[in-house]
Motif scaffolding. Structure first.
Motif, PDB file in Angstrom:
ATOM      1  N   LEU A  26    -111.360  40.034 -45.402  1.00  0.00           N
ATOM      2  CA  LEU A  26    -111.803  41.138 -44.548  1.00  0.00           C
ATOM      3  C   LEU A  26    -113.106  40.820 -43.815  1.00  0.00           C
ATOM      4  CD1 LEU A  26    -111.322  43.940 -43.442  1.00  0.00           C
ATOM      5  CD2 LEU A  26    -112.401  44.896 -45.498  1.00  0.00           C
ATOM      6  N   PRO A  27    -114.142  40.276 -44.482  1.00  0.00           N
ATOM      7  CA  PRO A  27    -115.342  39.911 -43.723  1.00  0.00           C
ATOM      8  C   PRO A  27    -115.042  38.890 -42.618  1.00  0.00           C
ATOM      9  CG  PRO A  27    -115.829  39.958 -46.067  1.00  0.00           C
ATOM     10  CD  PRO A  27    -114.341  40.079 -45.939  1.00  0.00           C
ATOM     11  N   ALA A  28    -114.132  37.959 -42.908  1.00  0.00           N
ATOM     12  CA  ALA A  28    -113.779  36.963 -41.895  1.00  0.00           C
ATOM     13  C   ALA A  28    -113.114  37.622 -40.686  1.00  0.00           C
ATOM     14  CB  ALA A  28    -112.860  35.904 -42.501  1.00  0.00           C
ATOM     15  N   LEU A  29    -112.201  38.567 -40.943  1.00  0.00           N
ATOM     16  CA  LEU A  29    -111.560  39.289 -39.841  1.00  0.00           C
ATOM     17  C   LEU A  29    -112.595  40.048 -39.021  1.00  0.00           C
ATOM     18  CD1 LEU A  29    -109.295  40.615 -38.207  1.00  0.00           C
ATOM     19  CD2 LEU A  29    -108.978  42.228 -40.112  1.00  0.00           C
ATOM     20  N   LEU A  30    -113.483  40.779 -39.691  1.00  0.00           N
ATOM     21  CA  LEU A  30    -114.476  41.578 -38.966  1.00  0.00           C
ATOM     22  C   LEU A  30    -115.426  40.690 -38.170  1.00  0.00           C
ATOM     23  CD1 LEU A  30    -115.223  44.249 -41.719  1.00  0.00           C
ATOM     24  CD2 LEU A  30    -113.926  44.585 -39.605  1.00  0.00           C
ATOM     25  N   ASP A  31    -115.825  39.568 -38.744  1.00  0.00           N
ATOM     26  CA  ASP A  31    -116.717  38.665 -38.013  1.00  0.00           C
ATOM     27  C   ASP A  31    -116.038  38.066 -36.786  1.00  0.00           C
ATOM     28  OD1 ASP A  31    -119.156  38.881 -39.366  1.00  0.00           O
ATOM     29  OD2 ASP A  31    -118.541  37.461 -40.916  1.00  0.00           O
ATOM     30  N   SER A  32    -114.724  37.960 -36.816  1.00  0.00           N
ATOM     31  CA  SER A  32    -113.996  37.431 -35.654  1.00  0.00           C
ATOM     32  C   SER A  32    -114.021  38.408 -34.484  1.00  0.00           C
ATOM     33  CB  SER A  32    -112.552  37.110 -36.038  1.00  0.00           C
ATOM     34  OG  SER A  32    -111.765  38.290 -36.161  1.00  0.00           O
ATOM     35  N   LEU A  33    -114.448  39.640 -34.729  1.00  0.00           N
ATOM     36  CA  LEU A  33    -114.450  40.669 -33.693  1.00  0.00           C
ATOM     37  C   LEU A  33    -115.773  40.773 -32.954  1.00  0.00           C
ATOM     38  CD1 LEU A  33    -112.719  43.534 -35.755  1.00  0.00           C
ATOM     39  CD2 LEU A  33    -111.618  41.833 -34.287  1.00  0.00           C
ATOM     40  N   THR A  34    -116.758  39.968 -33.327  1.00  0.00           N
ATOM     41  CA  THR A  34    -118.106  40.138 -32.778  1.00  0.00           C
ATOM     42  C   THR A  34    -118.296  39.469 -31.422  1.00  0.00           C
ATOM     43  OG1 THR A  34    -118.868  38.216 -34.034  1.00  0.00           O
ATOM     44  CG2 THR A  34    -119.139  40.375 -35.070  1.00  0.00           C
ATOM     45  N   SER A  35    -117.296  38.735 -30.951  1.00  0.00           N
ATOM     46  CA  SER A  35    -117.449  38.064 -29.652  1.00  0.00           C
ATOM     47  C   SER A  35    -117.370  39.034 -28.483  1.00  0.00           C
ATOM     48  CB  SER A  35    -116.388  36.981 -29.492  1.00  0.00           C
ATOM     49  OG  SER A  35    -115.084  37.544 -29.572  1.00  0.00           O
ATOM     50  N   ALA A  36    -116.765  40.192 -28.694  1.00  0.00           N
ATOM     51  CA  ALA A  36    -116.670  41.224 -27.656  1.00  0.00           C
ATOM     52  C   ALA A  36    -116.717  42.580 -28.337  1.00  0.00           C
ATOM     53  CB  ALA A  36    -115.373  41.067 -26.859  1.00  0.00           C
ATOM     54  N   PRO A  37    -117.281  43.600 -27.694  1.00  0.00           N
ATOM     55  CA  PRO A  37    -117.363  44.922 -28.324  1.00  0.00           C
ATOM     56  C   PRO A  37    -115.984  45.411 -28.780  1.00  0.00           C
ATOM     57  CG  PRO A  37    -118.711  44.862 -26.358  1.00  0.00           C
ATOM     58  CD  PRO A  37    -117.922  43.580 -26.362  1.00  0.00           C
ATOM     59  N   THR A  38    -115.927  45.899 -30.002  1.00  0.00           N
ATOM     60  CA  THR A  38    -114.662  46.326 -30.605  1.00  0.00           C
ATOM     61  C   THR A  38    -114.870  47.641 -31.344  1.00  0.00           C
ATOM     62  OG1 THR A  38    -113.960  44.032 -30.910  1.00  0.00           O
ATOM     63  CG2 THR A  38    -112.817  45.688 -32.206  1.00  0.00           C
ATOM     64  N   HIS A  39    -113.881  48.513 -31.224  1.00  0.00           N
ATOM     65  CA  HIS A  39    -113.871  49.768 -31.979  1.00  0.00           C
ATOM     66  C   HIS A  39    -113.017  49.545 -33.221  1.00  0.00           C
ATOM     67  CE1 HIS A  39    -112.626  54.315 -32.121  1.00  0.00           C
ATOM     68  NE2 HIS A  39    -113.443  53.982 -33.114  1.00  0.00           N
ATOM     69  N   LEU A  80    -118.820  45.504 -45.729  1.00  0.00           N
ATOM     70  CA  LEU A  80    -119.626  46.510 -45.041  1.00  0.00           C
ATOM     71  C   LEU A  80    -120.686  45.858 -44.158  1.00  0.00           C
ATOM     72  CD1 LEU A  80    -120.024  49.150 -47.888  1.00  0.00           C
ATOM     73  CD2 LEU A  80    -118.515  49.251 -45.898  1.00  0.00           C
ATOM     74  N   LYS A  81    -121.273  44.790 -44.620  1.00  0.00           N
ATOM     75  CA  LYS A  81    -122.255  44.082 -43.785  1.00  0.00           C
ATOM     76  C   LYS A  81    -121.583  43.454 -42.570  1.00  0.00           C
ATOM     77  CE  LYS A  81    -125.484  43.235 -47.574  1.00  0.00           C
ATOM     78  NZ  LYS A  81    -126.113  42.226 -48.456  1.00  0.00           N
ATOM     79  N   ALA A  82    -120.357  42.972 -42.759  1.00  0.00           N
ATOM     80  CA  ALA A  82    -119.614  42.421 -41.616  1.00  0.00           C
ATOM     81  C   ALA A  82    -119.292  43.520 -40.607  1.00  0.00           C
ATOM     82  CB  ALA A  82    -118.330  41.752 -42.100  1.00  0.00           C
ATOM     83  N   LEU A  83    -118.973  44.713 -41.110  1.00  0.00           N
ATOM     84  CA  LEU A  83    -118.750  45.847 -40.213  1.00  0.00           C
ATOM     85  C   LEU A  83    -120.031  46.174 -39.452  1.00  0.00           C
ATOM     86  CD1 LEU A  83    -116.876  48.102 -39.177  1.00  0.00           C
ATOM     87  CD2 LEU A  83    -117.638  49.502 -41.123  1.00  0.00           C
ATOM     88  N   GLY A  84    -121.157  46.071 -40.136  1.00  0.00           N
ATOM     89  CA  GLY A  84    -122.442  46.277 -39.464  1.00  0.00           C
ATOM     90  C   GLY A  84    -122.657  45.290 -38.334  1.00  0.00           C
ATOM     91  N   ARG A  85    -122.213  44.050 -38.525  1.00  0.00           N
ATOM     92  CA  ARG A  85    -122.367  43.043 -37.466  1.00  0.00           C
ATOM     93  C   ARG A  85    -121.479  43.370 -36.262  1.00  0.00           C
ATOM     94  NH1 ARG A  85    -122.936  39.835 -42.200  1.00  0.00           N
ATOM     95  NH2 ARG A  85    -120.728  39.207 -42.272  1.00  0.00           N
ATOM     96  N   VAL A  86    -120.326  43.977 -36.504  1.00  0.00           N
ATOM     97  CA  VAL A  86    -119.477  44.427 -35.390  1.00  0.00           C
ATOM     98  C   VAL A  86    -120.223  45.466 -34.559  1.00  0.00           C
ATOM     99  CG1 VAL A  86    -117.345  45.635 -34.782  1.00  0.00           C
ATOM    100  CG2 VAL A  86    -117.317  43.937 -36.618  1.00  0.00           C
ATOM    101  N   LEU A  87    -120.907  46.391 -35.230  1.00  0.00           N
ATOM    102  CA  LEU A  87    -121.672  47.418 -34.529  1.00  0.00           C
ATOM    103  C   LEU A  87    -122.854  46.804 -33.778  1.00  0.00           C
ATOM    104  CD1 LEU A  87    -121.774  50.275 -37.211  1.00  0.00           C
ATOM    105  CD2 LEU A  87    -119.991  49.740 -35.546  1.00  0.00           C
ATOM    106  N   ALA A  88    -123.498  45.841 -34.413  1.00  0.00           N
ATOM    107  CA  ALA A  88    -124.665  45.206 -33.791  1.00  0.00           C
ATOM    108  C   ALA A  88    -124.284  44.413 -32.546  1.00  0.00           C
ATOM    109  CB  ALA A  88    -125.360  44.294 -34.799  1.00  0.00           C
ATOM    110  N   SER A  89    -123.033  43.997 -32.439  1.00  0.00           N
ATOM    111  CA  SER A  89    -122.573  43.243 -31.272  1.00  0.00           C
ATOM    112  C   SER A  89    -122.041  44.157 -30.173  1.00  0.00           C
ATOM    113  CB  SER A  89    -121.495  42.238 -31.687  1.00  0.00           C
ATOM    114  OG  SER A  89    -120.344  42.903 -32.179  1.00  0.00           O
ATOM    115  N   GLY A  90    -122.332  45.453 -30.280  1.00  0.00           N
ATOM    116  CA  GLY A  90    -121.946  46.388 -29.240  1.00  0.00           C
ATOM    117  C   GLY A  90    -120.709  47.202 -29.560  1.00  0.00           C
ATOM    118  N   GLY A  91    -120.181  47.056 -30.768  1.00  0.00           N
ATOM    119  CA  GLY A  91    -118.979  47.784 -31.145  1.00  0.00           C
ATOM    120  C   GLY A  91    -119.290  49.144 -31.740  1.00  0.00           C
TER     121      GLY A  91
END
Length: 456
Positions: A26-39, A80-91
């Motif tokens: 799951l962290p790997a999947l979420l980190d893969s989403l940080t290249s572009a804003p994602t909901h 949860l920290k990986a989800l935080g990184r998604v938010l920090a990347s504009g998601g």
């Protein structure tokens, strides 16, 4: 903005009842989403507040302690920290309340989860919470997608939001029957009898308990209330009669709960012969020992109960025989699932309906609408093929008896599988592409895909 929908993660607290299986994935999947804003939409049962021995009550202090244990778990915190990184990347993120994490409806619990994202408050605020009083309606690229957890169709797990969200919650709210069964039966079966597979049969609690009754019938006699045992005996001996009308509790037995009544009726519906009934009742009742005089009858009864319980599970997951060892579940939904998708489609007008709750990944296109179920991130239990013989089922049952904790080195017939699935909705020039996908080998692999036209 691209949208990714997941459900039924069942993030745990690090205790013996945990069932989340994607701690690395799951962290790997979420980190893969940080290249572009994602909901990111977490569509119910993201956490599992039932995997503990605490009393089943929404007590503010205890609930906060449970929430902190969940978010600080070594298995949960990285996600949860990986989800935080998604938010920090504009998601952004939306967490929908489910029947296993209804505590997320409480503002103090929401604050604990936001803090666990390890981001500044301005970033953490991009996580919003939604209860299940209405479906989430998304627009991606001009295409309309309806998202709901799905427990609203399940009487056993339906949440009484009027009471949960009331200022009189302490006196009015009652947990759904399914939650009662988890606490009163499934957790003790796992703890006292090492029946790890009980959790892998969720959300079909009745089927899970029938399997337990088949594998080790004497395990249930120490767990069920006297009222339940009375109800079981009478229902087995009087099949087809509604328990609420036919079997009022006697003076020497406490009344069975609603959850226990559902369970008792399900067990009563199993087609047992008279000698099998007598053998089973004897195994449940320490005052009757004649079961051991008819071991073949008890064996037949146990096999029928086990098959009946697994049959309910198999219907949910559409188990199919396979030689590849990787693809055990068909994606075509059942009639009830399609009927609910159609009902929601007519009422709200989406081009796609996405649900969770059943733990069974689904994909269907028809009548101008797409239906998908996001599946689960817990382990799934491989079953015998639907046309397996009684001998095959007997061998399967025997393995569960000798390996109830499902230790990997001893798994031969009763084997665990993981299928980490989600739904992605990506905008394009004409609308959006919606796909059911599986995360494996560090990437998303499409299981089903459809084009949704903007404004259709």
């Amino acid at each position: 903005m691209r949208t990714l929908i997941l459900s039924d993660l069942h993030l745990g607290n690090g205790g013996p009842y945990d069932i989340f299986a994607g701690a690395a994935e799951l962290p790997a999947l979420l980190d893969s989403l940080t290249s572009a804003p994602t909901h990111v939409v977490l569509n119910g049962d993201s956490f599992d507040f039932l995997l503990n021995d605490d009393p089943l009550a929404v007590d503010p202090k205890r609930t906060l302690e449970q929430a902190r244990a969940l978010v600080n778990s070594a298995q949960t915190a990285p996600s949860l920290k990986a989800l935080g990184r998604v938010l920090a990347s504009g998601g952004r993120a939306t967490m929908v309340v489910g029947n296993h994490d209804l505590e997320l409806a409480l503002p103090d619990v929401q604050a604990v989860v936001r803090a666990a994202l390890a981001q500044p408050a301005s970033v953490a605020s991009r996580l919003e919470f939604r209860d299940g009083t209405a479906p989430l309606q998304l627009e991606v690229g001009g295409a309309r997608v309806l998202v709901t957890h799905g427990e609203h169709t399940d009487v056993t797990n339906r949440i009484d939001y009027d009471s949960l969200l009331s200022s009189e919650r302490d006196s009015r709210f009652r947990y759904p029957p399914g939650s009662v069964l988890v606490k009163s039966l499934l957790n003790p079966l796992k703890h006292q009898h090492r029946m790890r597979y009980m959790d892998l049969l969720k959300p079909d609690f009745q089927g899970a308990v029938m399997v337990a009754l088949g594998v080790k019938p004497d395990a249930l006699k120490v767990l069920l209330t006297s009222g339940t045992l009375t109800l079981l005996r009478r229902l087995i001996q009087n099949k087809g009669i509604a328990p609420a009308f036919a079997f009022p509790p006697t003076d020497d037995a406490q009344a069975a709960t609603e959850a226990e009544s559902h369970l008792a009726q399900a067990i009563a519906d199993v087609d047992l012969e008279d000698d099998e009934v007598n053998a089973l009742l004897s195994a449940l009742d320490p005052d009757q020992l004649n079961a051991f005089e008819s071991p073949s009858a008890l064996g037949r009864a146990r096999l029928k109960l086990c098959k009946a319980g697994f049959a309910l599970y198999a219907r949910l997951h559409r188990t199919v025989a396979g030689k590849t060892g990787t693809d055990y579940f068909a994606l075509e939904p059942g009639k009830d699932e399609l009927a609910e998708s159609e009902r929601l489609g007519k009422k709200f007008g989406p081009q796609a309906v996405v649900m969770g709750h059943t733990h069974a990944a689904r994909w269907h296109q028809g009548n101008g609408r797409v239906f998908a179920n996001t599946g689960t991130w817990i382990s799934l239990l491989r079953l015998p093929s639907p046309d397996a013989s009684d001998e095959d089922w007997g061998e399967y049952l025997a393995e569960l008896q000798t390996n109830p904790a499902l230790e990997p080195s001893r798994q031969k017939l009763a084997r665990l599988e993981h299928r980490f699935t989600c739904v992605e909705v990506a905008p394009n020039a004409s609308g959006a592409t919606l796909r059911l996908a599986q995360w494996k080998d560090q990437g998303l692999h499409t299981l089903g895909s459809a084009e949704l036209k903007a404004g259709s």
